[in-house]
Design an enzyme around this catalytic site. Structure first.
Site: not given
Length: 239
Positions: A14, A19, A64, A66, A112
């Site tokens: 990632y 993001h 992560f 969320n 989130n």
């Protein structure tokens, strides 16, 4: 003391995602401001240092996106801080790529990571939103947000990250208007430009499933110390 938290997802898979621009911004500050080596605590990677005479903790939650609030909330409580002592840096679909906005409090906008921090820390913290633009089609939003920045984005991205890192003292001292002007000038925007009106959001949706107004980033010269890092990050990727 101030906590500066950048949001993103952990792991090399990632690292180059849109993001993860919050992680990138915190990495740029860490690199420029001479912080301690990264260590693991509070379900996060953390580094301590000083900016503009203020003790600062940089934090990258490793939970992560969320569950970001678990890490930030744990750090806030450990140091006996309040929401006003927290700055969170994260990606924003509602903003044209390269633009930035900062404010205290507000809604989560479907993000989130912010929703989690609101739940664990309260809402009255400062939010530095970094625009990643919108792909223009609802069905492409998920791939856009969780996709890597394109090579064509490196110029404005490098300028944005350099400017945040160079002017981290303004962020720490709460000189938000001055910081926004610096970012706008560095990325080719207008310092006093009005933020475009976002369409009404639907309750309960993650921001990676929302459709928002499309806008294309400007291409700018690739300059600044962050350029080499970004070239290494995206050099082997296609547009």
């Amino acid at each position: 003391m101030l906590i500066i938290a950048g949001l993103g997802n952990p792991g090399s898979k990632y690292a180059g995602n849109r993001h993860n621009i919050g992680f990138m911004a915190v990495d740029a500050i860490w690199q420029r401001q001479g912080f301690s080596s990264w260590s693991k605590k509070f379900k996060a990677e953390i580094a301590e240092g000083e900016i503009a005479g203020e003790r600062v903790l940089l934090i990258k939650p490793q939970t992560f996106m969320n569950l970001s609030g678990e890490a930030v909330g744990e750090a806030m409580r450990f140091y006996k801080l309040a929401p006003k002592d927290i700055v969170v840096i994260y990606d924003e679909l509602d903003l044209i790529a390269g633009k930035a906005r900062i404010k205290i409090g507000g809604g989560h906008g479907g993000h989130n990571g912010i929703k989690s921090i609101d739940a664990h820390c309260g809402k009255e913290y400062r939010r530095l939103r970094l625009g990643i633009g919108h792909p223009g089609v609802k069905d492409l939003v998920h791939a856009h947000v969780l996709g890597d920045f394109a090579k064509a984005d490196q110029a404005w991205l490098s300028s944005l990250l350099d400017t945040i890192a160079d002017n981290a003292g303004m962020l720490v001292k709460g000189e938000d208007s001055q910081l926004m002007n610096k970012i706008a000038l560095a990325t080719g925007g207008k310092p006093d430009a009005e933020e475009p009106q976002a369409p009404k959001k639907q309750v309960g949706q993650s921001h990676i499933h929302k459709a928002r107004n499309a806008a294309q980033p400007k291409k700018l010269p690739a300059t600044g110390p962050m350029a080499d890092m970004l070239k290494k990050m995206f050099g082997s990727k296609g547009d």
